[in-house]
Design a protein around this motif. Sequence first.
Motif, PDB file in Angstrom:
ATOM      1  N   GLU A  27       0.555  -0.879  -0.059  1.00 28.72           N
ATOM      2  CA  GLU A  27      -0.134  -0.731   0.000  1.00 28.72           C
ATOM      3  C   GLU A  27       0.829   1.294   0.077  1.00 28.72           C
ATOM      4  O   GLU A  27       0.362   2.447  -0.622  1.00 28.72           O
ATOM      5  N   LEU A  28       2.089   1.124   0.581  1.00 27.06           N
ATOM      6  CA  LEU A  28       3.055   2.512   0.622  1.00 27.06           C
ATOM      7  C   LEU A  28       3.312   2.565  -0.905  1.00 27.06           C
ATOM      8  O   LEU A  28       4.142   4.499  -0.639  1.00 27.06           O
ATOM      9  N   ALA A  29       3.685   1.877  -1.336  1.00 22.22           N
ATOM     10  CA  ALA A  29       4.254   1.918  -2.767  1.00 22.22           C
ATOM     11  C   ALA A  29       2.830   3.516  -3.072  1.00 22.22           C
ATOM     12  O   ALA A  29       3.305   4.228  -4.124  1.00 22.22           O
ATOM     13  N   GLY A  30       2.058   3.450  -3.531  1.00 16.72           N
ATOM     14  CA  GLY A  30       1.153   3.921  -3.419  1.00 16.72           C
ATOM     15  C   GLY A  30       1.368   5.454  -3.302  1.00 16.72           C
ATOM     16  O   GLY A  30       1.517   6.684  -3.297  1.00 16.72           O
ATOM     17  N   LEU A  31       1.550   5.306  -2.106  1.00 17.95           N
ATOM     18  CA  LEU A  31       1.520   7.128  -0.842  1.00 17.95           C
ATOM     19  C   LEU A  31       2.572   7.282  -1.712  1.00 17.95           C
ATOM     20  O   LEU A  31       2.257   8.815  -1.737  1.00 17.95           O
ATOM     21  N   ARG A  32       3.121   6.982  -1.545  1.00 18.10           N
ATOM     22  CA  ARG A  32       4.887   7.639  -2.269  1.00 18.10           C
ATOM     23  C   ARG A  32       4.612   8.135  -3.456  1.00 18.10           C
ATOM     24  O   ARG A  32       4.945   9.291  -4.220  1.00 18.10           O
ATOM     25  N   LYS A  33       3.870   7.229  -4.813  1.00 16.46           N
ATOM     26  CA  LYS A  33       3.841   7.898  -6.246  1.00 16.46           C
ATOM     27  C   LYS A  33       3.255   9.042  -5.816  1.00 16.46           C
ATOM     28  O   LYS A  33       3.050  10.286  -6.083  1.00 16.46           O
ATOM     29  N   ILE A  34       2.118   9.098  -4.782  1.00 17.77           N
ATOM     30  CA  ILE A  34       0.935  10.818  -4.527  1.00 17.77           C
ATOM     31  C   ILE A  34       1.664  11.638  -4.075  1.00 17.77           C
ATOM     32  O   ILE A  34       1.469  13.422  -4.226  1.00 17.77           O
ATOM     33  N   LEU A  35       2.398  11.617  -3.294  1.00 20.06           N
ATOM     34  CA  LEU A  35       2.931  12.329  -2.111  1.00 20.06           C
ATOM     35  C   LEU A  35       4.051  12.501  -2.163  1.00 20.06           C
ATOM     36  O   LEU A  35       4.835  13.254  -2.393  1.00 20.06           O
ATOM     37  N   GLY A  36       5.707  11.616  -3.209  1.00 22.30           N
ATOM     38  CA  GLY A  36       6.558  12.308  -3.175  1.00 22.30           C
ATOM     39  C   GLY A  36       7.480  12.666  -2.243  1.00 22.30           C
ATOM     40  O   GLY A  36       7.429  12.103  -1.001  1.00 22.30           O
ATOM     41  N   ASP A  37       7.953  14.041  -2.353  1.00 20.94           N
ATOM     42  CA  ASP A  37       8.429  13.962  -0.665  1.00 20.94           C
ATOM     43  C   ASP A  37       8.106  15.091   0.241  1.00 20.94           C
ATOM     44  O   ASP A  37       9.081  15.786   0.790  1.00 20.94           O
ATOM     45  N   SER A  38       6.657  15.102   0.203  1.00 17.64           N
ATOM     46  CA  SER A  38       6.500  15.604   1.466  1.00 17.64           C
ATOM     47  C   SER A  38       6.371  14.552   2.639  1.00 17.64           C
ATOM     48  O   SER A  38       6.298  14.562   3.563  1.00 17.64           O
ATOM     49  N   ILE A  39       7.352  12.809   2.049  1.00 18.53           N
ATOM     50  CA  ILE A  39       7.076  11.965   3.017  1.00 18.53           C
ATOM     51  C   ILE A  39       8.139  12.727   3.547  1.00 18.53           C
ATOM     52  O   ILE A  39       9.220  12.945   2.561  1.00 18.53           O
ATOM     53  N   TYR A  40       9.113  12.602   4.705  1.00 16.94           N
ATOM     54  CA  TYR A  40       9.848  12.292   5.458  1.00 16.94           C
ATOM     55  C   TYR A  40      10.345  12.138   6.100  1.00 16.94           C
ATOM     56  O   TYR A  40      11.735  11.643   6.430  1.00 16.94           O
ATOM     57  N   SER A  41       9.790  10.678   6.325  1.00 22.53           N
ATOM     58  CA  SER A  41      10.456   9.531   7.717  1.00 22.53           C
ATOM     59  C   SER A  41       9.039   8.508   6.948  1.00 22.53           C
ATOM     60  O   SER A  41       7.643   8.696   7.355  1.00 22.53           O
ATOM     61  N   GLU A  42       9.492   7.204   7.477  1.00 20.77           N
ATOM     62  CA  GLU A  42       8.517   6.017   6.780  1.00 20.77           C
ATOM     63  C   GLU A  42       8.852   5.454   8.667  1.00 20.77           C
ATOM     64  O   GLU A  42       8.202   4.117   8.373  1.00 20.77           O
ATOM     65  N   GLU A  43       9.078   5.934   9.097  1.00 17.83           N
ATOM     66  CA  GLU A  43       9.661   5.464  10.957  1.00 17.83           C
ATOM     67  C   GLU A  43       9.306   6.519  11.255  1.00 17.83           C
ATOM     68  O   GLU A  43       9.680   6.171  12.949  1.00 17.83           O
ATOM     69  N   GLY A  44       8.607   6.931  11.106  1.00 17.61           N
ATOM     70  CA  GLY A  44       7.571   8.242  12.430  1.00 17.61           C
ATOM     71  C   GLY A  44       8.409   9.046  13.425  1.00 17.61           C
ATOM     72  O   GLY A  44       8.882   9.143  14.396  1.00 17.61           O
ATOM     73  N   GLU A  45       9.743   9.604  12.474  1.00 17.08           N
ATOM     74  CA  GLU A  45      10.530   9.975  12.911  1.00 17.08           C
ATOM     75  C   GLU A  45      10.493  11.535  12.498  1.00 17.08           C
ATOM     76  O   GLU A  45       9.816  11.616  12.485  1.00 17.08           O
ATOM     77  N   ARG A  46      10.928  12.530  13.863  1.00 17.46           N
ATOM     78  CA  ARG A  46      11.241  13.740  13.730  1.00 17.46           C
ATOM     79  C   ARG A  46      11.494  14.793  12.927  1.00 17.46           C
ATOM     80  O   ARG A  46      12.838  13.899  12.628  1.00 17.46           O
ATOM     81  N   LEU A  47      11.476  15.790  12.269  1.00 22.48           N
ATOM     82  CA  LEU A  47      12.498  16.065  11.129  1.00 22.48           C
ATOM     83  C   LEU A  47      13.261  16.467  12.143  1.00 22.48           C
ATOM     84  O   LEU A  47      14.153  16.633  10.980  1.00 22.48           O
ATOM     85  N   GLU A  48      13.506  16.791  12.990  1.00 28.25           N
ATOM     86  CA  GLU A  48      14.879  17.256  13.238  1.00 28.25           C
ATOM     87  C   GLU A  48      16.130  16.005  13.580  1.00 28.25           C
ATOM     88  O   GLU A  48      17.108  15.963  13.472  1.00 28.25           O
ATOM     89  N   THR A  49      15.277  14.729  13.955  1.00 26.22           N
ATOM     90  CA  THR A  49      15.687  13.356  13.464  1.00 26.22           C
ATOM     91  C   THR A  49      16.253  13.143  12.105  1.00 26.22           C
ATOM     92  O   THR A  49      17.515  13.325  12.122  1.00 26.22           O
ATOM     93  N   VAL A  50      14.881  13.787  11.104  1.00 28.90           N
ATOM     94  CA  VAL A  50      15.863  13.057   9.642  1.00 28.90           C
ATOM     95  C   VAL A  50      16.970  14.442   9.360  1.00 28.90           C
ATOM     96  O   VAL A  50      17.580  13.976   8.265  1.00 28.90           O
ATOM     97  N   VAL A  51      16.892  15.564  10.456  1.00 29.19           N
ATOM     98  CA  VAL A  51      17.729  16.591   9.344  1.00 29.19           C
ATOM     99  C   VAL A  51      19.965  15.998  10.029  1.00 29.19           C
ATOM    100  O   VAL A  51      20.268  16.165   8.965  1.00 29.19           O
TER     101      VAL A  51
END
Lengths: 422, 422
Positions: A245-269
């Motif tokens: 299902e995620l494969a479809g989600l990625r296509k729709i949202l592109g780089d609006s997704i910043y983590s697939e592991e529930g991380e915070r923005l500051e952690t991803v940065v």
Amino acid sequence: MIGASICTIGDEILIGQIVDTNSAGIATELEKNGIKVRKMLSFADDKDEIRKNLDAELNESDIVIVTGGLGPTKDDVTKKVLFELSRSTRYVENTAQAEVIHEILASRGLDTLDTNRAQALVPDNCEVIVNRLGTAPVMILHTERQGRKVSLYSLPGVPFEAMGAMDDVISDIRLHYHTEDIYHKTVMTYGIAESALSDMLEKWEGALPDDIHLAYLPDPLKGVALRLSVFGGERLIQEARCERELAGLRKILGDSIYSEEGERLETVVGKLLKKCGKTLSTAESCTGGMIASLITSVPGSSDYFLGSVVSYANSVKHGVLGVSDEILKRSGAVSEECVRAMAEGVRKLTGSDYSVATSGIAGPGGGSEDKPVGLVWVGVSSEKRTEAVKFNFRNDRLRNTQRFAASALDTLRKFIELEVNN
Amino acid sequence: MIGASICTIGDEILIGQIVDTNSAGIATELEKNGIKVRKMLSFADDKDEIRKNLDAELNESDIVIVTGGLGPTKDDVTKKVLFELSRSTRYVENTAQAEVIHEILASRGLDTLDTNRAQALVPDNCEVIVNRLGTAPVMILHTERQGRKVSLYSLPGVPFEAMGAMDDVISDIRLHYHTEDIYHKTVMTYGIAESALSDMLEKWEGALPDDIHLAYLPDPLKGVALRLSVFGGERLIQEARCERELAGLRKILGDSIYSEEGERLETVVGKLLKKCGKTLSTAESCTGGMIASLITSVPGSSDYFLGSVVSYANSVKHGVLGVSDEILKRSGAVSEECVRAMAEGVRKLTGSDYSVATSGIAGPGGGSEDKPVGLVWVGVSSEKRTEAVKFNFRNDRLRNTQRFAASALDTLRKFIELEVNN
């Protein structure tokens, strides 16, 4: 599915002085582990009230979790009720907790008083989870109601102590009850409002299998988290089903997704910077240090974060960051020119590879028709290029500042991703 | 004293997705008006659950306030329960609410659908307060339980609509019940742990008149708040009685009291600076911008706050703040010498009158036997003098950082008070 009640004890909650955040935190943990929260309740720090309410909840739920009503000045009313409910005959000292109490006080240069020592005493028919973060132990009562197994967990009221105990509480519940496995996948998105997101995802959401549940979880510092949940079944199979299902989600949202592991923005940065061995600095006006504060909330951030200049006054923007008087006069502090100069200025001053800068109007005062409250300019800079983006929000001071900080982190995240991927 | 129960309805609360802030807001209003909140509870958006819980609360409280479970997509379950509880025979349209619904939708360019129109329908035995901020009206049921007058108020779940209705709800309660006044006095203290405070105050507390209640409310960013409460009586007399007790408290606690108005440390520091027309800057290592963030959370802080240098890396301590390499080599970043140099450095850099600096070890890693996790040095500086103080805490990273920041603000507060009073 086993059911739980969450009880918080404390007058400060009932008079509205503090908002109860423990219940939401505990509910999140229970829910993740397949335990259904039936009810939350708050009542007074009074022995009869506690006894009556705990009794009622034990009659209806399998698990009752209580926070508060413990502590040296609280007269330990919850403990007294537990003593009665467990039909204990005496209090026994939990030596491990007594040691923690002594250590905590000694590390603050304090003697262990009798009132402190008393916190390690627990009713003899209760089990104990040692609280390593504070002085009041977690007490557990396993008992029966109408032939039904029920359990009561008494946690300290201090939020970080209560939350710190939840892993052990969950383990104990799993030991005594059959809980169903739940598989969760939390996809973090930033920059799309919840209602717009739900429009974009309508078709994809409608096509999800019936047993895969979707929840939208908005938060000003995190954006909107999309949580997929499946109850029961083999973990590996459920994981694979969600992945499809995620494969479809990625296509729709592109780089609006910043983590697939529930991380915070500051952690991803932080992870991005670590991965490419680069460093960061920030220049903050309206966010007043919040971005630096978020970045340094991540353990190990000293590996990539050099520092920040909070240039609240224009004299600091000019004198420390080198923003020219011309820019400040011509365009003002809240302008594209200014955040570009701030971002470049702090990068050169600290010698960092990347930088991010903010200038905006958090409110409540200070807005104009041209530059209303809620407007923020974000600047990002590297040796190669400098960019600026504008955002508009419409909230109170705190909420605006949080959204400014999160937007800056997300802008920085995309900026770094673009450079790293090219 | 009349007693109230506050009920919030909604699955999103039970799964921990949102923190219930309505209850605290409603409780504050009730409490200010002399209505005692006995209990708060949250339960599922399910007719049987709502009926069962509202029934139980009406049997125990005079006033029951319910939020949520209304709205076009919620199937108006609360309204159905009210229909039954009020023994209504039919739904009647409230024309004033119908007009508001139409206006709100028209202003968004939307037509009024049947589902919207249905929101103006109320059980014929209920009274109505028109909700001018949204589409769901407030419904009131005045009834009896065991010969006792009881009232149920059903409010919308949207926080600003619920809070917007509270003035009218309070007026209606005052119309039907005799409410008593409450007088509160909140004295803020910093630097003394709750248990030590309770030891220090034992005798004073024991001598308090029976009707003056004392509560200890600890918070890592605020210290311990001491709240005195008196129920009933003439406000001016109660104020004078509390004032008499406060005189004794002041003698025991001295300058550990930083506010008698329940204010935050950053607010008190801001007021002090405003009063003497001085400016402030901060130099933060371990607090990573949190002090600046707290200071700038106060509206109007741009009047006295110039800015901050978050010198996370030693290169920034040296390059921007001018801390000598010798100091960093000889004593290290977490040292008295270093925070003194940081405080002086940022004061000169920004041209502020006062400055405060922090350097410590927030954890989880990075500690040594000499300099354990939880150690922080705080430096404060003015043109006349520079001072440094050491504190030790033992918490997780976030909690340590919060205590570091609050200790720095309190050290600064005392430093400024001393200069202003001399």
